[in-house]
Design a protein around this motif. Structure first.
Motif, PDB file in Angstrom:
ATOM      1  N   SER A  34      48.263 -44.918 -64.854  1.00  0.00           N
ATOM      2  CA  SER A  34      49.003 -43.893 -65.595  1.00  0.00           C
ATOM      3  C   SER A  34      50.499 -44.103 -65.441  1.00  0.00           C
ATOM      4  O   SER A  34      50.990 -44.252 -64.320  1.00  0.00           O
ATOM      5  CB  SER A  34      48.610 -42.485 -65.105  1.00  0.00           C
ATOM      6  N   LEU A  35      51.191 -44.122 -66.565  1.00  0.00           N
ATOM      7  CA  LEU A  35      52.653 -44.153 -66.571  1.00  0.00           C
ATOM      8  C   LEU A  35      53.140 -42.775 -66.985  1.00  0.00           C
ATOM      9  O   LEU A  35      52.751 -42.265 -68.024  1.00  0.00           O
ATOM     10  CB  LEU A  35      53.184 -45.193 -67.554  1.00  0.00           C
ATOM     11  N   LEU A  36      54.009 -42.193 -66.168  1.00  0.00           N
ATOM     12  CA  LEU A  36      54.588 -40.895 -66.494  1.00  0.00           C
ATOM     13  C   LEU A  36      56.075 -41.103 -66.754  1.00  0.00           C
ATOM     14  O   LEU A  36      56.838 -41.396 -65.840  1.00  0.00           O
ATOM     15  CB  LEU A  36      54.366 -39.907 -65.349  1.00  0.00           C
ATOM     16  N   LEU A  37      56.479 -40.975 -68.013  1.00  0.00           N
ATOM     17  CA  LEU A  37      57.848 -41.223 -68.429  1.00  0.00           C
ATOM     18  C   LEU A  37      58.500 -39.940 -68.913  1.00  0.00           C
ATOM     19  O   LEU A  37      57.884 -39.175 -69.656  1.00  0.00           O
ATOM     20  CB  LEU A  37      57.902 -42.269 -69.556  1.00  0.00           C
ATOM     21  N   PRO A  38      59.742 -39.672 -68.494  1.00  0.00           N
ATOM     22  CA  PRO A  38      60.403 -38.443 -68.928  1.00  0.00           C
ATOM     23  C   PRO A  38      60.739 -38.488 -70.409  1.00  0.00           C
ATOM     24  O   PRO A  38      61.057 -39.536 -70.972  1.00  0.00           O
ATOM     25  CB  PRO A  38      61.668 -38.380 -68.064  1.00  0.00           C
ATOM     26  N   LEU A  39      60.662 -37.316 -71.061  1.00  0.00           N
ATOM     27  CA  LEU A  39      61.044 -37.176 -72.461  1.00  0.00           C
ATOM     28  C   LEU A  39      62.496 -36.719 -72.558  1.00  0.00           C
ATOM     29  O   LEU A  39      63.018 -36.073 -71.636  1.00  0.00           O
ATOM     30  CB  LEU A  39      60.135 -36.171 -73.155  1.00  0.00           C
ATOM     31  N   LYS A  40      63.118 -37.033 -73.654  1.00  0.00           N
ATOM     32  CA  LYS A  40      64.488 -36.573 -73.871  1.00  0.00           C
ATOM     33  C   LYS A  40      64.457 -35.095 -74.257  1.00  0.00           C
ATOM     34  O   LYS A  40      63.759 -34.709 -75.179  1.00  0.00           O
ATOM     35  CB  LYS A  40      65.165 -37.369 -74.979  1.00  0.00           C
TER      36      LYS A  40
ATOM     37  N   ARG B 148      57.430 -31.928 -69.266  1.00  0.00           N
ATOM     38  CA  ARG B 148      58.617 -32.616 -69.777  1.00  0.00           C
ATOM     39  C   ARG B 148      58.442 -34.133 -69.765  1.00  0.00           C
ATOM     40  O   ARG B 148      59.421 -34.868 -69.882  1.00  0.00           O
ATOM     41  CB  ARG B 148      59.840 -32.231 -68.950  1.00  0.00           C
ATOM     42  N   ASP B 149      57.192 -34.607 -69.590  1.00  0.00           N
ATOM     43  CA  ASP B 149      56.927 -36.034 -69.508  1.00  0.00           C
ATOM     44  C   ASP B 149      55.846 -36.418 -70.518  1.00  0.00           C
ATOM     45  O   ASP B 149      55.077 -35.573 -70.995  1.00  0.00           O
ATOM     46  CB  ASP B 149      56.468 -36.424 -68.094  1.00  0.00           C
ATOM     47  N   VAL B 150      55.791 -37.701 -70.797  1.00  0.00           N
ATOM     48  CA  VAL B 150      54.685 -38.262 -71.579  1.00  0.00           C
ATOM     49  C   VAL B 150      53.879 -39.150 -70.645  1.00  0.00           C
ATOM     50  O   VAL B 150      54.431 -39.930 -69.862  1.00  0.00           O
ATOM     51  CB  VAL B 150      55.187 -39.054 -72.803  1.00  0.00           C
ATOM     52  N   ARG B 151      52.559 -39.010 -70.708  1.00  0.00           N
ATOM     53  CA  ARG B 151      51.680 -39.829 -69.879  1.00  0.00           C
ATOM     54  C   ARG B 151      51.007 -40.881 -70.754  1.00  0.00           C
ATOM     55  O   ARG B 151      50.323 -40.557 -71.722  1.00  0.00           O
ATOM     56  CB  ARG B 151      50.617 -38.966 -69.201  1.00  0.00           C
ATOM     57  N   ILE B 152      51.232 -42.141 -70.412  1.00  0.00           N
ATOM     58  CA  ILE B 152      50.576 -43.268 -71.079  1.00  0.00           C
ATOM     59  C   ILE B 152      49.547 -43.813 -70.105  1.00  0.00           C
ATOM     60  O   ILE B 152      49.901 -44.220 -68.990  1.00  0.00           O
ATOM     61  CB  ILE B 152      51.584 -44.360 -71.487  1.00  0.00           C
TER      62      ILE B 152
END
Length: 460
Positions: free
Chosen positions: A452-458, A388-392
């Motif tokens: 690594s940035l782990l940001l939640p997706l909508k 449920r996340d995007v990793r940049i």
């Protein structure tokens, strides 16, 4: 040699030989001597006529011999099998005791054959199991003592949400010291602060501050699901962080004061010295050197102003305004500010974050990657959907970081650069965590650093 003579095989062979000899003697005694002579004497002297078995032929003699030998064989077999039967019954009782968890059973028998060796091995196994159970009980007692007396409140619930285990801290936190066993945990949280109840229902780790007993308490909630004895369970750990955070807050303020004092001294001392020099030059009438003095004073003042502005920006970071982000336009805009190589394909699902804030984070990370000494083509950026996340991910081929630097790189005011403020990675962490994500740093196997940035997706 003596051991072989005492073996079951030797004893059985001896008994078979004895049985064979007894059978032969019985047959000879019935058909040849002394039974035929005894019958002849009874006929002549006593007048009793009995037909001699020798006249019955071979089969008749064998039949009579069998009539005598079979009962004798059954008796001998019983004598031979009696100790073996007792041992088997004892072993059956031992197995039943082990199945019930009782390892105190032992067999008292002294034999020098294979059965004796089996008995000794069984008793040694029982002793080993007893010692292991005793050690296990001691470890369980130690573990239970540690868990019960830890200040972290521990609650274990089953699949239905009922409490199966709770330590002393949990009982005092949720039920005024009374037992929680068998209670529905969510019903128990009905009177708890809303933030705490929502955090438990959310099922994720959280750091939250709630109002309790007229004061604010900060808790770190950790939740894990696992299977215990084949059944699903959930473990919740509630750790009071108020005192620890207060100590860290004091330590942080001390660090801030040290950094600001150091920077102010580094700027004000030259300014004071240059102002004195400028006054002395003006008194002497050497005005041609005054512009250089004033320029240096202005440079130090601008540096001090930038330093203070950086801290002010960190302190006044606005709340993020996440919106759907299409990856291609976002990366094209980012490429106008910094140079990087894009690895892999772009995700089809759009991102969900504050574009300006995340762009600033990535600009700083790519800038740090280039300043690490990495080749320009070694600085890369990649995107991937992880659950449920995007990793940049921003990676470089520089020297990486030592374990000590990795552990402190995200802390505010920590910097390995002589002119660094220690706010770049700290600001990145603040922005990412404000989005509900997290940032991690790790060295790469072939050299370099990976951020690594782990940001939640909508969720749609």
């Amino acid at each position: 040699m003596l051991r072989r003579l005492n073996s079951l095989q030797a004893r059985l062979a001896l008994l078979l030989c004895v049985a064979y000899m007894l059978g032969a003697l019985i047959y000879i005694g019935i058909t040849l001597w002394p039974l035929p002579q005894l019958l002849q004497w009874m006929k002549h002297d006593l007048g009793v006529t009995v037909q001699a078995p020798s006249r019955l032929g071979v089969w008749g003699g064998l039949a009579v011999s069998a009539g005598v030998a079979i009962p004798l064989s059954i008796w001998l077999a019983g004598q031979v099998m009696h100790p073996l039967s007792r041992l088997l019954r004892a072993l059956e009782g031992a197995v039943a005791s082990y199945r019930d968890g009782d390892f105190s059973f032992s067999i008292a028998a002294r034999r020098n054959d294979e059965l004796g060796e089996l008995i000794r091995m069984h008793n040694a196994l029982g002793q080993t199991l007893r010692e292991q159970r005793q050690n296990l009980a001691q470890r369980e007692l130690l573990l239970d003592t540690v868990v019960q007396n830890t200040p972290v409140a521990l609650v274990l619930t089953d699949a239905s949400g009922r409490v199966t285990y709770a330590n002393i801290a949990a009982r005092h936190l949720f039920n005024e010291g009374r037992t929680l066993h068998g209670l529905d945990f969510l019903e128990l949280l009905a009177d708890a602060p809303d933030a705490l109840r929502r955090a438990v229902e959310g099922g994720e780790d959280a750091l939250l501050t709630v109002e309790m007993d007229g004061s604010e308490e900060t808790f770190h909630l950790s939740q894990r699901s696992f299977r215990l004895q084949g059944r699903p369970h959930r473990l919740q750990l509630f750790r009071r962080m108020t005192r620890e955070l207060s100590r860290q807050e004091v330590a942080t303020w001390k660090r801030v004061i040290r950094v600001i004092s150091h920077e102010l001294n580094n700027s004000l001392a030259p300014i004071s010295s240059l102002a004195h020099s400028g006054a002395e030059l003006a008194r002497r009438g050497q005005t041609e050197r005054l512009p250089g003095v004033f320029a240096t004073i202005g440079e130090r003042a601008r540096h001090l102003h930038g330093f203070i502005a950086g801290y002010a920006n960190f302190a006044k970071l606005p709340a993020p305004q996440p919106v759907p982000i299409q990856w291609r336009p976002f990366l094209d805009s980012l490429a106008l500010h910094c140079q990087f190589g894009l690895q892999g394909s772009l995700p089809e699902q759009p991102g969900w974050f504050d574009a300006a804030q995340i762009e600033q984070v990535l600009i700083n990370l790519v800038k740090n990657a280039h300043e690490s000494g990495s080749a320009e083509d070694g600085v890369t950026l990649s995107l991937a959907i992880i659950g449920r996340d995007v990793r940049i991910e921003v990676a470089d081929r520089g020297p990486g970081m030592s374990e000590t630097v990795l552990a402190q790189a995200l802390l505010p005011f920590y910097s390995t650069k002589r002119s660094g403020t220690g706010l770049g990675l700290a600001l990145a962490r603040e922005i990412v965590e404000a989005h509900g994500g997290r940032i991690t740093l790790a060295n790469r196997e072939q050299g370099g650093l990976r951020v690594s940035l782990l940001l939640p997706l909508k969720l749609s």
